[in-house]
Every structure is written in structure tokens, then in C-alpha cells.
Scaffold this motif. Structure first.
Motif, mmCIF file in Angstrom:
data_model
loop_
_atom_site.group_PDB
_atom_site.id
_atom_site.type_symbol
_atom_site.label_atom_id
_atom_site.label_comp_id
_atom_site.label_asym_id
_atom_site.label_seq_id
_atom_site.Cartn_x
_atom_site.Cartn_y
_atom_site.Cartn_z
ATOM 1 N N PRO A 111 -3.384 78.616 27.337
ATOM 2 C CA PRO A 111 -3.442 77.369 28.107
ATOM 3 C C PRO A 111 -4.547 76.417 27.675
ATOM 4 O O PRO A 111 -4.550 75.249 28.091
ATOM 5 C CB PRO A 111 -3.668 77.850 29.547
ATOM 6 N N ASP A 112 -5.481 76.874 26.836
ATOM 7 C CA ASP A 112 -6.577 76.017 26.400
ATOM 8 C C ASP A 112 -6.355 75.402 25.023
ATOM 9 O O ASP A 112 -7.275 74.825 24.438
ATOM 10 C CB ASP A 112 -7.894 76.804 26.391
ATOM 11 N N HIS A 193 0.823 74.265 32.732
ATOM 12 C CA HIS A 193 0.934 75.483 31.920
ATOM 13 C C HIS A 193 1.206 76.680 32.830
ATOM 14 O O HIS A 193 0.546 76.869 33.854
ATOM 15 C CB HIS A 193 -0.340 75.722 31.107
ATOM 16 N N ARG A 196 -1.905 78.774 33.522
ATOM 17 C CA ARG A 196 -3.122 78.183 34.059
ATOM 18 C C ARG A 196 -3.275 78.642 35.509
ATOM 19 O O ARG A 196 -2.358 78.482 36.316
ATOM 20 C CB ARG A 196 -3.050 76.666 33.965
ATOM 21 N N ASN A 199 -1.966 76.900 38.697
ATOM 22 C CA ASN A 199 -0.520 76.689 38.812
ATOM 23 C C ASN A 199 0.193 77.899 39.375
ATOM 24 O O ASN A 199 1.354 77.812 39.768
ATOM 25 C CB ASN A 199 0.076 76.352 37.445
#
Length: 204
Positions: A111-112, A193, A196, A199
Motif C-alpha cells: 500500500p505504500d 487500497h 491499508r 480501509n
């Protein structure tokens, strides 16, 4: 004189991490079912669908490969990353995943990760587009190059301040010849994402 940006989409291309480190090429294998009728290309955004391989596949034991499908692009939908490669089984799978074939795809799912993506060229984005959110629109992938046709939507649902959009625009990509004009390439992160923490990790 500056040259116009080329109309040459490639989907979501991982380039670096949010901390500035270059992307190290790490990917995760995922499963695509044989009854999935969508062709998949390098750079296509995908999401997990709550299934897995039910038999051994190319050395992966049953249940060890989470299944994915093309991400649904409307507001509020998740994405787990983009396809980087397809497990080489036949000559076509060297560059893309043909429709209705059981395959393993390799996905950049951190996610990064920061990605590059081209805009659709319909309405030129501006300096003020940086910091806005965006969704993608589909495009025809190439069976020759394997490249995705996904681009930033600047027309039917242009970038705005809606954080439920799938992408967040960081900046114009630092590529020689890339300029703020139609078909520009932008650095983005995946807002929505799947992995993440804020979420949630469950499949709806």
C-alpha cells in the motif's frame, strides 16, 4: 520547442515507495480463475475476490493463492495493486493473461508504493490537480506489448477532493519530456487500497 506528450498508456506502473526509496520489485502471486472472461494486462489494477486456487497450480498448493479480478473503478471501491507479470505458461502469457485462462499473476500489492499513470488526454490536468483524488477508466490493453490501457479519467469523473476515489495525485512524474498537458504522466498512490488499515481488510 517542447514536444506534446505521447498518447501511450501503460496502466499503473510501480516506481518507488512513499518514503522515497525506489521500488524493489517485490510482488505477490495471485490466482485468476479459468472462468474469468476478462483479459488482463501488465499495469491493470486488480482486487481480491475472496476465493483461492482449489488445486495445485505450478507448485502452489491448494488455497495458497488468493484470487483476484480487475478492480471496479467507481467511487468507494478497493484495489490491491497492479499486475506486474504473468506466470509464463504459454507464449501469450509471457506478456498478458488471455481471457478465460487459469493463470497466476504477480501483483505489486504494497500500500505504500507510488505508481505512475497517464491521464486520458481529454481535459488537460493542471498544477491545481496535484493533491486531488482521481478514478481510472479502462482502455484496450495490447496483446503485443502486454501493456494496460488504464488511464486517469479527466472527463466523465475528473479529479476532485473526493477521498473515496481510488487514486491520489502526488505530482507530475519526473520524466524527461513529460509536461502538464494532455496525456501527462502522474505519480499517484492507491487511496482505496485493500490492505491499508483504515480501509479494513474484509472483502465486501
Amino acid at each position: 520547442l517542447a514536444m506534446a506528450n505521447a498518447n501511450s498508456p501503460f496502466g499503473l506502473r510501480p516506481v518507488r515507495y512513499r518514503n522515497g526509496a525506489p521500488w524493489n520489485g517485490q510482488v505477490t502471486p495471485y490466482y485468476v480463475r479459468s472462468d474469468n472472461a476478462s483479459a488482463m494486462y501488465i499495469g491493470d489494477p486488480v482486487d481480491i475476490i475472496g476465493e483461492a486456487n482449489q488445486s495445485e497450480l505450478y507448485g502452489f498448493a491448494p488455497g495458497t493463492l488468493s484470487a483476484v479480478d480487475l478492480a471496479t473503478l467507481a467511487d468507494g471501491n478497493y484495489c490491491v495493486g497492479s499486475i506486474v507479470a504473468v506466470h509464463p505458461v504459454t507464449s501469450d502469457s509471457l506478456v498478458y493473461r488471455a481471457a478465460s485462462t487459469e493463470r497466476i499473476v504477480y501483483v505489486c500489492d504494497d500500500p505504500d508504493v507510488v505508481y505512475q499513470i497517464q491521464d486520458d488526454g481529454t481535459t488537460a490536468l493542471t498544477y491545481d490537480s496535484i493533491g486531488l483524488n482521481a478514478i481510472m477508466q479502462t482502455g484496450s490493453g495490447s496483446t503485443v506489448t502486454g501493456k494496460s490501457g488504464y488511464v486517469i479519467d479527466t472527463n466523465t469523473d475528473p479529479p476532485d477532493a473526493d477521498a473515496s476515489n481510488m487514486l491520489f495525485i502526488l505530482n507530475l512524474s519526473n520524466i524527461v519530456g513529460n509536461e502538464i498537458a494532455a496525456y501527462a504522466v502522474w505519480d499517484v498512490i492507491i487511496n482505496q487500497h485493500r490492505y491499508r488499515p483504515n480501509n479494513g481488510l474484509g472483502v465486501a
